[in-house]
Scaffold this motif. Sequence first.
Motif, PDB file in Angstrom:
ATOM      1  N   VAL A   1       1.024  -0.983   0.071  1.00  0.00           N
ATOM      2  CA  VAL A   1       0.100   0.319   0.066  1.00  0.00           C
ATOM      3  C   VAL A   1       0.984   1.145   0.007  1.00  0.00           C
ATOM      4  CG1 VAL A   1      -1.753   1.167   1.302  1.00  0.00           C
ATOM      5  CG2 VAL A   1      -1.914  -1.177   1.006  1.00  0.00           C
ATOM      6  N   PRO A   2       0.765   2.177  -0.836  1.00  0.00           N
ATOM      7  CA  PRO A   2       1.492   3.219  -1.043  1.00  0.00           C
ATOM      8  C   PRO A   2       1.508   4.127   0.219  1.00  0.00           C
ATOM      9  CG  PRO A   2       0.342   3.173  -2.759  1.00  0.00           C
ATOM     10  CD  PRO A   2      -0.440   2.014  -2.040  1.00  0.00           C
ATOM     11  N   ASP A   3       2.569   4.713   0.705  1.00  0.00           N
ATOM     12  CA  ASP A   3       2.733   5.616   1.831  1.00  0.00           C
ATOM     13  C   ASP A   3       1.687   6.628   2.096  1.00  0.00           C
ATOM     14  OD1 ASP A   3       5.166   3.996   2.078  1.00  0.00           O
ATOM     15  OD2 ASP A   3       6.673   5.966   2.054  1.00  0.00           O
ATOM     16  N   VAL A   4       1.441   7.384   0.878  1.00  0.00           N
ATOM     17  CA  VAL A   4       0.197   8.421   0.973  1.00  0.00           C
ATOM     18  C   VAL A   4      -1.003   7.785   1.207  1.00  0.00           C
ATOM     19  CG1 VAL A   4      -0.164   8.444  -1.497  1.00  0.00           C
ATOM     20  CG2 VAL A   4      -0.461  10.426  -0.081  1.00  0.00           C
ATOM     21  N   VAL A   5      -1.332   6.728   0.710  1.00  0.00           N
ATOM     22  CA  VAL A   5      -2.479   5.745   0.993  1.00  0.00           C
ATOM     23  C   VAL A   5      -2.567   5.428   2.672  1.00  0.00           C
ATOM     24  CG1 VAL A   5      -4.231   4.007   0.522  1.00  0.00           C
ATOM     25  CG2 VAL A   5      -3.077   5.462  -1.409  1.00  0.00           C
ATOM     26  N   LEU A   6      -1.466   4.819   3.005  1.00  0.00           N
ATOM     27  CA  LEU A   6      -1.116   4.163   4.348  1.00  0.00           C
ATOM     28  C   LEU A   6      -1.744   5.413   5.271  1.00  0.00           C
ATOM     29  CD1 LEU A   6      -0.471   1.775   6.051  1.00  0.00           C
ATOM     30  CD2 LEU A   6       1.842   2.862   5.932  1.00  0.00           C
ATOM     31  N   ALA A   7      -0.957   6.668   4.926  1.00  0.00           N
ATOM     32  CA  ALA A   7      -1.134   7.721   5.895  1.00  0.00           C
ATOM     33  C   ALA A   7      -2.560   8.350   5.722  1.00  0.00           C
ATOM     34  CB  ALA A   7      -0.278   8.897   5.447  1.00  0.00           C
TER      35      ALA A   7
ATOM     36  N   ASN B   1       0.784  13.012   7.572  1.00  0.00           N
ATOM     37  CA  ASN B   1       2.177  12.849   7.108  1.00  0.00           C
ATOM     38  C   ASN B   1       2.725  11.410   6.840  1.00  0.00           C
ATOM     39  OD1 ASN B   1       4.992  12.498   7.376  1.00  0.00           O
ATOM     40  ND2 ASN B   1       5.088  14.970   7.944  1.00  0.00           N
ATOM     41  N   ALA B   2       2.860  11.202   5.843  1.00  0.00           N
ATOM     42  CA  ALA B   2       3.161   9.662   5.479  1.00  0.00           C
ATOM     43  C   ALA B   2       4.563   9.183   6.139  1.00  0.00           C
ATOM     44  CB  ALA B   2       3.515   9.382   3.689  1.00  0.00           C
ATOM     45  N   ASN B   3       5.300   9.997   6.084  1.00  0.00           N
ATOM     46  CA  ASN B   3       6.807   9.730   6.709  1.00  0.00           C
ATOM     47  C   ASN B   3       6.525   9.285   8.305  1.00  0.00           C
ATOM     48  OD1 ASN B   3       8.362   9.888   4.465  1.00  0.00           O
ATOM     49  ND2 ASN B   3       8.961  12.123   4.884  1.00  0.00           N
ATOM     50  N   PHE B   4       5.908  10.544   9.069  1.00  0.00           N
ATOM     51  CA  PHE B   4       5.494  10.180  10.353  1.00  0.00           C
ATOM     52  C   PHE B   4       4.940   8.754  10.674  1.00  0.00           C
ATOM     53  CE2 PHE B   4       2.251  10.257  13.701  1.00  0.00           C
ATOM     54  CZ  PHE B   4       3.294  10.503  14.962  1.00  0.00           C
ATOM     55  N   THR B   5       3.845   8.387   9.721  1.00  0.00           N
ATOM     56  CA  THR B   5       3.014   7.522   9.752  1.00  0.00           C
ATOM     57  C   THR B   5       3.785   6.217   9.596  1.00  0.00           C
ATOM     58  OG1 THR B   5       0.855   8.420   8.745  1.00  0.00           O
ATOM     59  CG2 THR B   5       1.043   6.061   8.609  1.00  0.00           C
ATOM     60  N   LYS B   6       4.667   5.873   8.869  1.00  0.00           N
ATOM     61  CA  LYS B   6       5.339   4.727   8.771  1.00  0.00           C
ATOM     62  C   LYS B   6       6.557   4.696  10.065  1.00  0.00           C
ATOM     63  CE  LYS B   6       6.471   2.706   5.044  1.00  0.00           C
ATOM     64  NZ  LYS B   6       6.798   2.246   3.773  1.00  0.00           N
ATOM     65  N   ARG B   7       7.003   5.823  10.353  1.00  0.00           N
ATOM     66  CA  ARG B   7       8.058   5.826  11.506  1.00  0.00           C
ATOM     67  C   ARG B   7       7.142   5.377  12.677  1.00  0.00           C
ATOM     68  NH1 ARG B   7       9.452  10.704  10.137  1.00  0.00           N
ATOM     69  NH2 ARG B   7       8.550  11.632  12.111  1.00  0.00           N
ATOM     70  N   LYS B   8       5.997   5.783  12.973  1.00  0.00           N
ATOM     71  CA  LYS B   8       5.250   5.581  14.198  1.00  0.00           C
ATOM     72  C   LYS B   8       4.543   4.148  14.276  1.00  0.00           C
ATOM     73  CE  LYS B   8       2.406   7.003  17.641  1.00  0.00           C
ATOM     74  NZ  LYS B   8       2.798   6.942  18.885  1.00  0.00           N
TER      75      LYS B   8
END
Length: 184
Positions: free
Chosen positions: A133-139, A146-153
């Motif tokens: 699932v692409p980062d922007v969709v995941l967020a 924020n996609a980066n924060f979502t993946k980090r957290k």
Amino acid sequence: MGLRPAEVCGQRWLDIDLQLGVLEMTNTRTMIGNVKVLEKDAKTAAGERALPLPQWPWEALKKFKAQQAREKLAAGEGYTDTGYVVVNELGLPLNTRQLREHAYRLMRRLGLRQVRLYDARHSCLTYLAVNGVPDVVLAAWAGRANANFTKRKYVHVAPEDMRAAAAAWDAFHGGGPKASGEKM
């Protein structure tokens, strides 16, 4: 589906389109000091979102709504029609503490390892991430801007999640160790 416990408790039937299979996230019910219920809008602007329902939860929600209708009929005047999805057999909405306790009882009954509901949220979002699932969709799914924060957290990659990387190396090396027993 990776929802926050307060989002689950705040979910109302009017926010779910069972014909189109879309769940709108607009309302939360959280606890203050594990005692007082606070009802409010979504946690953030990004938290207000519409999610397409996966097939299994979509079907389960249809059955659950029918079950609630039967409970309402059986309870008669003792039923309070609050419009919430997560309610007890008399129609009263559960708070996050009651949801957590119910989830833990269910985990024990099914012989599952007990996990915090927020850890289950992390697991759901990790599953989506490692399945492409692409980062922007995941967020957006998580209700985060924020996609980066979502993946980090939320995304915690385990060794079994990296099997695709091992398979890619096998393909690079021509399918893995040679039949003659050659070491990598």
